[in-house]
Scaffold this motif. Structure first.
Motif, PDB file in Angstrom:
ATOM      1  N   ALA A   5       0.822  -1.220   0.000  1.00 15.91           N
ATOM      2  CA  ALA A   5       0.000   0.000   0.000  1.00 15.91           C
ATOM      3  C   ALA A   5       0.852   1.265   0.000  1.00 15.91           C
ATOM      4  N   GLY A   6       1.980   1.255   0.708  1.00 18.23           N
ATOM      5  CA  GLY A   6       2.820   2.441   0.784  1.00 18.23           C
ATOM      6  C   GLY A   6       3.473   2.824  -0.527  1.00 18.23           C
ATOM      7  N   ARG A   7       3.413   1.972  -1.536  1.00 17.97           N
ATOM      8  CA  ARG A   7       3.988   2.284  -2.853  1.00 17.97           C
ATOM      9  C   ARG A   7       3.092   3.198  -3.664  1.00 17.97           C
ATOM     10  N   PHE A   8       1.854   3.429  -3.195  1.00 19.82           N
ATOM     11  CA  PHE A   8       0.899   4.267  -3.917  1.00 19.82           C
ATOM     12  C   PHE A   8       0.653   5.544  -3.118  1.00 19.82           C
ATOM     13  N   ALA A  17      -5.412  -0.811  -7.407  1.00 24.88           N
ATOM     14  CA  ALA A  17      -4.498  -1.948  -7.305  1.00 24.88           C
ATOM     15  C   ALA A  17      -5.173  -3.115  -6.587  1.00 24.88           C
ATOM     16  N   ARG A  18      -5.936  -2.792  -5.548  1.00 21.42           N
ATOM     17  CA  ARG A  18      -6.660  -3.853  -4.840  1.00 21.42           C
ATOM     18  C   ARG A  18      -7.677  -4.509  -5.763  1.00 21.42           C
ATOM     19  N   SER A  19      -8.431  -3.696  -6.509  1.00 25.47           N
ATOM     20  CA  SER A  19      -9.403  -4.252  -7.452  1.00 25.47           C
ATOM     21  C   SER A  19      -8.713  -5.103  -8.514  1.00 25.47           C
ATOM     22  N   ALA A  59       6.719   0.130 -10.272  1.00 28.68           N
ATOM     23  CA  ALA A  59       6.553  -1.318 -10.358  1.00 28.68           C
ATOM     24  C   ALA A  59       7.768  -2.063  -9.824  1.00 28.68           C
ATOM     25  N   ASP A  60       8.946  -1.470  -9.950  1.00 27.64           N
ATOM     26  CA  ASP A  60      10.150  -2.133  -9.424  1.00 27.64           C
ATOM     27  C   ASP A  60      10.134  -2.179  -7.906  1.00 27.64           C
ATOM     28  N   ALA A  61       9.591  -1.142  -7.273  1.00 22.62           N
ATOM     29  CA  ALA A  61       9.489  -1.152  -5.809  1.00 22.62           C
ATOM     30  C   ALA A  61       8.506  -2.229  -5.343  1.00 22.62           C
ATOM     31  N   VAL A  62       7.388  -2.381  -6.066  1.00 25.84           N
ATOM     32  CA  VAL A  62       6.438  -3.448  -5.739  1.00 25.84           C
ATOM     33  C   VAL A  62       7.089  -4.808  -5.986  1.00 25.84           C
ATOM     34  N   ARG A  63       7.900  -4.898  -7.035  1.00 22.98           N
ATOM     35  CA  ARG A  63       8.650  -6.133  -7.290  1.00 22.98           C
ATOM     36  C   ARG A  63       9.563  -6.487  -6.116  1.00 22.98           C
ATOM     37  N   ASP A  64      10.188  -5.465  -5.529  1.00 21.28           N
ATOM     38  CA  ASP A  64      11.032  -5.708  -4.359  1.00 21.28           C
ATOM     39  C   ASP A  64      10.214  -6.255  -3.195  1.00 21.28           C
ATOM     40  N   ASP A  65       9.012  -5.685  -2.996  1.00 18.75           N
ATOM     41  CA  ASP A  65       8.128  -6.183  -1.940  1.00 18.75           C
ATOM     42  C   ASP A  65       7.723  -7.628  -2.213  1.00 18.75           C
ATOM     43  N   LEU A  66       7.398  -7.912  -3.466  1.00 21.14           N
ATOM     44  CA  LEU A  66       7.022  -9.271  -3.857  1.00 21.14           C
ATOM     45  C   LEU A  66       8.163 -10.252  -3.589  1.00 21.14           C
ATOM     46  N   ARG A  67       9.378  -9.860  -3.943  1.00 21.08           N
ATOM     47  CA  ARG A  67      10.537 -10.732  -3.746  1.00 21.08           C
ATOM     48  C   ARG A  67      10.731 -11.036  -2.262  1.00 21.08           C
ATOM     49  N   SER A  68      10.602 -10.027  -1.417  1.00 20.40           N
ATOM     50  CA  SER A  68      10.742 -10.248   0.025  1.00 20.40           C
ATOM     51  C   SER A  68       9.619 -11.123   0.566  1.00 20.40           C
TER      52      SER A  68
END
Length: 422
Positions: A5-8, A17-19, A59-68
């Motif tokens: 959520a903090g990425r937005f 994004a939730r939808s 999107a790269d920051a969300v990718r980092d969250d996904l990786r973690s």
């Protein structure tokens, strides 16, 4: 959603994004903006389209969250990073990176985009954790007009697929991913620079190579083809071992390993099919001494990435996008990967603790462990909105047909000769 959520910066893209994620996890037939907006109860797909194209988020920051997130939920000491690519069949020439090129998705040369992916596989599960869109050199990297139209950043240049794989592996290891091994197919195993990068980092690898690959045996001066080496092996050199559990039980092959080059931990691994006799070859290196069984395990794990692609495309719409822009592609792919990682994490938590080992069988009559497709089906049933009214169905039907009529008029106008000309 709490994780990303903090990425937005604004509430609107956060809600979109939730939808979008709920749409990817739903049972909607095609997971594009139109159908997912209708599924979410929106009156227009505009908010989801803005999320992919114009909204302010990285999107790269969300990718980092996904990786973690994937690393935390799949953590195990037997982790393996897998590099591979998959194709996305496309029409036209406007989508970023599209051209006629070979793709394993079709098994032939087709008009397509190709994405290079990194997966993490452990005994708890597997998930895609990074992605790069491959940019062909002549048709895209050196064409400023096409680059500008597709929104490709100026700093993005042509890079080979093994180079992109090396970037993702380095980023994952720098981020703290625990994976002592890397594996991949011939497209990556044949690249000496990628192998050198892994050795410099002290990361072991089991990488497939062609039968024509030349290796030095017993410090010999002359390099010998890998298939020639296999042909000279005595019967006692072959060992029957399982490469892991498949859908129908253990996958048994005959294996042989031969010390090559210099250093105690560099090997040529050879796999022989029990029924056809077909051979496959792998170059192996490890920072410490390992057993044949460990090399066989890592070689067998490589197929996990194919299962990731299949699940991502069939369950969360990895290839359902209708976007052309560079940014939009990375945003959709990242959210689809996050949806798959969520399902994988739920499946990992739901799996009962069972004895470890490649030969373990569950002979009980209990139901099989919850799978990603079954979890998505249950999740969709719980979170689906109530029955849609007839008025809502007609509203979306009229909207789609208006939009299609506008697009058709535009196409006709472009293709109809100017009657006033001449």
């Amino acid at each position: 959603m709490a994780r990303i959520a903090g990425r937005f910066r604004r509430v609107e893209p956060r809600a979109s994004a939730r939808s979008y994620l709920l749409g990817l996890l739903s049972g909607v037939e095609r997971k594009n903006c139109w159908q997912m907006a209708e599924q979410a109860g929106h009156t227009r797909p505009g908010s989801l389209q803005r999320l992919l194209r114009y909204a302010c988020w990285d999107a790269d920051a969300v990718r980092d969250d996904l990786r973690s997130y994937a690393a935390e939920n799949l953590a195990a000491p037997d982790g393996v990073l897998i590099v591979d690519e998959t194709g996305f069949l496309k029409k036209g020439r406007s989508s970023a990176g599209v051209q006629r090129q070979y793709t394993g998705t079709a098994g032939r040369i087709e008009n397509s985009q190709v994405g290079v992916f990194l997966a993490l596989a452990t005994s708890r599960g597997r998930a895609l954790i990074d992605r790069r869109l491959y940019l062909p050199e002549q048709s895209w990297a050196d064409d400023p007009e096409r680059r500008h139209a597709a929104g490709i950043p100026d700093e993005v240049r042509f890079q080979t697929k093994p180079f992109l794989a090396g970037e993702m592996i380095a980023a994952a290891l720098d981020a703290g991913i625990t994976a002592p091994w890397v594996t991949g197919d011939e497209a990556y195993g044949q690249d000496p620079r990628l192998r050198a990068v892994l050795e410099a980092r002290g990361t072991g690898y089991v990488l497939a190579v062609a039968c024509s690959t030349r290796v030095r045996i017993n410090h010999g001066r002359t390099a010998v083809r890998a298939d020639t080496v296999a042909g000279r092996l005595p019967a006692t050199a072959w060992h029957r071992q399982s490469a892991g559990i498949g859908a129908k039980g253990p996958r048994y092959y005959d294996w042989a390993w031969i010390h090559i080059g210099i250093g105690a931990n560099r090997h040529l691994l050879i796999r022989r099919n029990l029924s056809t006799g077909e051979l496959a070859f792998y170059l192996c290196w490890s920072p410490a001494t390992v057993s044949l069984a460990e090399l066989v395990r890592v070689a067998g794990v490589r197929w996990s990435v194919e299962e990731c692609f299949q699940a991502a495309k069939s369950q969360v719409g990895l290839d359902h996008y209708q976007v052309r822009h560079w940014t939009s592609w990375h945003r959709h792919i990242t959210l689809a990967m996050l949806a798959l990682a969520f399902l994988t994490a739920v499946a990992a938590d739901a799996a009962p603790q069972r004895p470890a080992g490649p030969h373990y069988f569950d002979h009980s009559l209990d139901p099989v462990t919850l799978t990603v497709p079954e979890i998505r089906r249950l999740f969709g049933a719980v979170f689906n909105p109530p029955a849609v009214s007839t008025a809502r169905l007609l509203h979306w039907s009229i909207w789609r047909r208006h939009h299609q009529a506008t697009a058709r008029r535009s196409h006709y106008r472009r293709r109809t000769p100017d009657e006033s000309a001449g």
